[in-house]
Scaffold this motif. Structure first.
Motif, mmCIF file in Angstrom:
data_model
loop_
_atom_site.group_PDB
_atom_site.id
_atom_site.type_symbol
_atom_site.label_atom_id
_atom_site.label_comp_id
_atom_site.label_asym_id
_atom_site.label_seq_id
_atom_site.Cartn_x
_atom_site.Cartn_y
_atom_site.Cartn_z
ATOM 1 N N ASP A 1 0.931 -1.426 0.095
ATOM 2 C CA ASP A 1 0.220 0.025 -0.203
ATOM 3 C C ASP A 1 0.781 1.213 0.149
ATOM 4 O OD1 ASP A 1 -1.919 1.801 0.249
ATOM 5 O OD2 ASP A 1 -2.261 1.350 2.185
ATOM 6 N N LEU A 2 0.775 1.790 -1.204
ATOM 7 C CA LEU A 2 1.645 3.143 -1.478
ATOM 8 C C LEU A 2 1.064 4.621 -0.642
ATOM 9 C CD1 LEU A 2 2.941 2.627 -4.833
ATOM 10 C CD2 LEU A 2 4.220 2.166 -2.896
ATOM 11 N N THR A 3 -0.152 4.260 -0.287
ATOM 12 C CA THR A 3 -0.945 5.383 0.281
ATOM 13 C C THR A 3 -0.081 6.270 1.440
ATOM 14 O OG1 THR A 3 -2.837 4.498 -0.425
ATOM 15 C CG2 THR A 3 -2.947 6.089 0.927
ATOM 16 N N GLN B 1 2.363 8.670 -0.328
ATOM 17 C CA GLN B 1 2.322 9.215 -1.495
ATOM 18 C C GLN B 1 2.584 10.625 -1.607
ATOM 19 O OE1 GLN B 1 -1.859 8.623 -2.085
ATOM 20 N NE2 GLN B 1 -2.703 10.316 -0.978
ATOM 21 N N MET C 1 3.288 9.473 -8.757
ATOM 22 C CA MET C 1 2.453 8.413 -8.088
ATOM 23 C C MET C 1 1.947 7.297 -9.241
ATOM 24 S SD MET C 1 1.847 6.954 -5.484
ATOM 25 C CE MET C 1 0.980 7.100 -4.015
ATOM 26 N N GLU C 2 1.757 7.840 -10.571
ATOM 27 C CA GLU C 2 1.253 7.142 -11.482
ATOM 28 C C GLU C 2 2.127 6.141 -11.889
ATOM 29 O OE1 GLU C 2 1.102 10.676 -11.734
ATOM 30 O OE2 GLU C 2 -1.104 10.718 -10.947
ATOM 31 N N THR D 1 2.995 3.438 -9.008
ATOM 32 C CA THR D 1 1.808 2.730 -8.854
ATOM 33 C C THR D 1 1.855 1.718 -10.038
ATOM 34 O OG1 THR D 1 0.382 4.146 -7.914
ATOM 35 C CG2 THR D 1 -0.771 2.173 -8.793
ATOM 36 N N ALA E 1 4.665 -0.793 -9.692
ATOM 37 C CA ALA E 1 4.539 -1.571 -8.392
ATOM 38 C C ALA E 1 3.561 -2.924 -8.986
ATOM 39 C CB ALA E 1 4.043 -1.094 -7.137
ATOM 40 N N THR E 2 2.618 -2.361 -9.691
ATOM 41 C CA THR E 2 1.726 -3.495 -10.142
ATOM 42 C C THR E 2 2.403 -4.345 -11.285
ATOM 43 O OG1 THR E 2 -0.111 -1.782 -10.102
ATOM 44 C CG2 THR E 2 -0.438 -3.552 -11.461
#
Length: 66
Positions: free
Chosen positions: A36-38, A41, A47-48, A51, A54-55
């Motif tokens: 969870d990067l929240t 952030q 962040m894009e 994310t 990471a995915t």
């Protein structure tokens, strides 16, 4: 996967408390393998991209283990 953080000195303790690590050679805070990067952030400049990477890393890892 490693993500470098842009962390002001005044916020270093907050980043560390969340699990960030200090890279003394590069003089930057970073995180690795965070689901969870929240919480991070505000310190991730793009962040894009983080994310998406990471995915992609999760998908790559899952396909290697099968």
């Amino acid at each position: 996967m490693r993500i470098n953080l842009v962390t002001p000195f005044a916020e270093k303790d907050a980043a560390k408390a969340l699990g960030a690590r200090w890279d003394s050679a590069k003089k930057t805070w970073y995180i690795t393998d965070v689901v969870d990067l929240t919480p991070f952030q505000r310190w991730i400049p793009n962040m894009e991209v983080a994310t998406a990477n990471a995915t992609a890393g999760t998908t790559r890892t899952a396909s290697r283990t099968q």
